[in-house]
Motif scaffolding. Sequence first.
Motif, mmCIF file in Angstrom:
data_model
loop_
_atom_site.group_PDB
_atom_site.id
_atom_site.type_symbol
_atom_site.label_atom_id
_atom_site.label_comp_id
_atom_site.label_asym_id
_atom_site.label_seq_id
_atom_site.Cartn_x
_atom_site.Cartn_y
_atom_site.Cartn_z
ATOM 1 N N TYR A 264 0.730 -1.345 -0.317
ATOM 2 C CA TYR A 264 0.077 0.133 -0.114
ATOM 3 C C TYR A 264 0.710 1.325 0.047
ATOM 4 N N ALA B 111 -4.425 5.741 0.869
ATOM 5 C CA ALA B 111 -4.236 6.497 1.910
ATOM 6 C C ALA B 111 -5.604 6.193 2.809
ATOM 7 N N LEU B 112 -6.588 6.107 2.207
ATOM 8 C CA LEU B 112 -7.918 5.674 3.172
ATOM 9 C C LEU B 112 -7.878 4.024 3.587
ATOM 10 N N ALA C 295 -6.090 0.497 9.858
ATOM 11 C CA ALA C 295 -5.558 0.788 11.088
ATOM 12 C C ALA C 295 -6.567 1.233 12.260
ATOM 13 N N LEU C 296 -7.906 1.647 11.846
ATOM 14 C CA LEU C 296 -9.016 1.776 12.702
ATOM 15 C C LEU C 296 -9.616 0.482 12.951
ATOM 16 N N ILE D 282 -5.354 2.458 4.299
ATOM 17 C CA ILE D 282 -4.505 2.300 5.427
ATOM 18 C C ILE D 282 -5.006 2.863 6.407
ATOM 19 N N VAL D 283 -5.651 4.031 6.312
ATOM 20 C CA VAL D 283 -6.613 4.733 7.584
ATOM 21 C C VAL D 283 -7.830 3.579 8.152
ATOM 22 N N ILE D 284 -8.162 2.607 7.145
ATOM 23 C CA ILE D 284 -9.402 2.029 7.571
ATOM 24 C C ILE D 284 -8.752 0.498 8.085
#
Length: 65
Positions: A6, A46-47, A53-54, A49-51
Motif C-alpha cells: 500500500y 491512504a484511505l 488502522a482503525l 491504510i486509515v481503515i
Amino acid sequence: MNLRLYFAAILAGFALIGLTFAVTIMPAELATVLLIIGTIIVIIFALVIVIMALTALFGNRAKSY
C-alpha cells in the motif's frame, strides 16, 4: 496485512503527480490525466491504510462487547 504494498502504491501515485511537474515536454492533456490518476491513487490507498488502522485499533474492542 501487506502495508508495504500500500505504501508503494501511494509512492507511485506521488511519482505520477511529480512526473507531471518534472517533465515539461508532455502535452497538457496527458499531464492533466496523470495528475488526476496519481491523486486518485494516493487518496484511495491512504484511505485503505486509515481503515486498516482503525480496524486494528477498534476491532478487538468491538468483539469484546
